[in-house]
Scaffold this motif. Structure first.
Motif, PDB file in Angstrom:
ATOM      1  N   ALA A   1       0.834  -1.196   0.000  1.00 39.99           N
ATOM      2  CA  ALA A   1       0.000   0.000   0.000  1.00 39.99           C
ATOM      3  C   ALA A   1       0.871   1.250   0.000  1.00 39.99           C
ATOM      4  O   ALA A   1       1.894   1.299   0.678  1.00 39.99           O
ATOM      5  N   ILE A   2       0.452   2.239  -0.754  1.00 38.20           N
ATOM      6  CA  ILE A   2       1.189   3.495  -0.825  1.00 38.20           C
ATOM      7  C   ILE A   2       0.358   4.563  -0.143  1.00 38.20           C
ATOM      8  O   ILE A   2      -0.696   4.961  -0.636  1.00 38.20           O
ATOM      9  N   ASP A   3       0.832   5.015   1.003  1.00 33.64           N
ATOM     10  CA  ASP A   3       0.146   6.007   1.806  1.00 33.64           C
ATOM     11  C   ASP A   3       0.471   7.410   1.287  1.00 33.64           C
ATOM     12  O   ASP A   3       1.642   7.754   1.125  1.00 33.64           O
ATOM     13  N   GLN A   4      -0.546   8.220   1.031  1.00 30.94           N
ATOM     14  CA  GLN A   4      -0.360   9.557   0.456  1.00 30.94           C
ATOM     15  C   GLN A   4       0.477  10.465   1.350  1.00 30.94           C
ATOM     16  O   GLN A   4       1.318  11.217   0.858  1.00 30.94           O
ATOM     17  N   ASP A   5       0.288  10.408   2.667  1.00 34.42           N
ATOM     18  CA  ASP A   5       1.081  11.245   3.572  1.00 34.42           C
ATOM     19  C   ASP A   5       2.557  10.872   3.506  1.00 34.42           C
ATOM     20  O   ASP A   5       3.428  11.750   3.495  1.00 34.42           O
ATOM     21  N   THR A   6       2.846   9.580   3.450  1.00 30.29           N
ATOM     22  CA  THR A   6       4.234   9.115   3.331  1.00 30.29           C
ATOM     23  C   THR A   6       4.847   9.597   2.017  1.00 30.29           C
ATOM     24  O   THR A   6       5.998  10.046   1.986  1.00 30.29           O
ATOM     25  N   LEU A   7       4.074   9.501   0.935  1.00 29.11           N
ATOM     26  CA  LEU A   7       4.553   9.993  -0.360  1.00 29.11           C
ATOM     27  C   LEU A   7       4.886  11.482  -0.308  1.00 29.11           C
ATOM     28  O   LEU A   7       5.929  11.917  -0.796  1.00 29.11           O
ATOM     29  N   GLU A   8       4.011  12.253   0.271  1.00 30.85           N
ATOM     30  CA  GLU A   8       4.219  13.705   0.334  1.00 30.85           C
ATOM     31  C   GLU A   8       5.443  14.048   1.174  1.00 30.85           C
ATOM     32  O   GLU A   8       6.215  14.954   0.811  1.00 30.85           O
ATOM     33  N   ARG A   9       5.665  13.336   2.284  1.00 28.91           N
ATOM     34  CA  ARG A   9       6.862  13.578   3.101  1.00 28.91           C
ATOM     35  C   ARG A   9       8.123  13.223   2.315  1.00 28.91           C
ATOM     36  O   ARG A   9       9.118  13.946   2.358  1.00 28.91           O
TER      37      ARG A   9
END
Length: 184
Positions: free
Chosen positions: A2-10
């Motif tokens: 799973a790719i978490d949007q918050d993790t991507l943005e950080r």
């Protein structure tokens, strides 16, 4: 995975350089060269018609005049190769996966040779993010594990083992991947 949007943005926000200007430590390109410090972040994807050849030992894995260079700040280009240009019989899926904050989830492939297996030598983004749609399903490979050539020139691998950039005489750095270059 799973790719978490918050993790991507950080992860996207953590990069220090984004190609707007060449830093003081960057080499100045000569005529006919590109500075990887002028490549943007997020990366862009540029078609390339030069002859690309990739060998696994003595076996030809790829020969094509149709590739796409991924150009990203601080990194030598990664060449993405069309699936129909590869000898697919030499590939076996790997369990390895990784995530790029710009491209999506990558899956990896081993290369079967007459003398053994080259582990995790190629990867692809089967469902790349929209901005990387042009490379979805195309393969990239590690020149540290395979013998890669651009228009007959042997490729030098990018340092560090994680990145798969192709260093040729037409690009100058320094290149991320060396110790101390995290989040350049």
């Amino acid at each position: 995975m799973a790719i978490d949007q918050d993790t991507l943005e950080r992860a996207r926000a953590a990069w220090r350089f984004r190609g707007q200007e060449r830093p003081d430590f960057a080499q100045t390109p000569a005529e006919g060269q590109e500075s990887v410090w002028e490549y943007p972040r997020p990366p862009i994807y540029v078609p390339d018609a030069r002859l690309i050849e990739v060998y696994a030992g003595d076996a030809l894995l790829v020969r094509t005049h149709h590739s796409i260079r991924a150009l990203e700040t601080g990194s030598p280009p990664a060449f993405y190769l069309p699936p129909d240009a590869l000898n697919q019989r030499m590939l076996t899926p790997s369990k390895r996966r990784s995530v790029c904050e710009w491209k999506g989830e990558a899956e990896y492939f081993h290369v079967q040779t007459g003398t053994g297996v080259i582990q995790d030598a190629l990867w692809r983004y089967p469902q790349a993010f929209d901005a990387a749609a042009s490379i979805a399903g195309w393969y990239a490979c590690y020149p540290s594990r395979l013998d890669c050539f651009v228009a007959g020139e042997p490729v030098r691998p990018q340092a560090g083992g994680f990145y798969g950039g192709w260093i040729t005489q037409d690009v100058v750095g320094p290149f991320k991947g060396e110790p101390g270059t995290g989040h350049w």
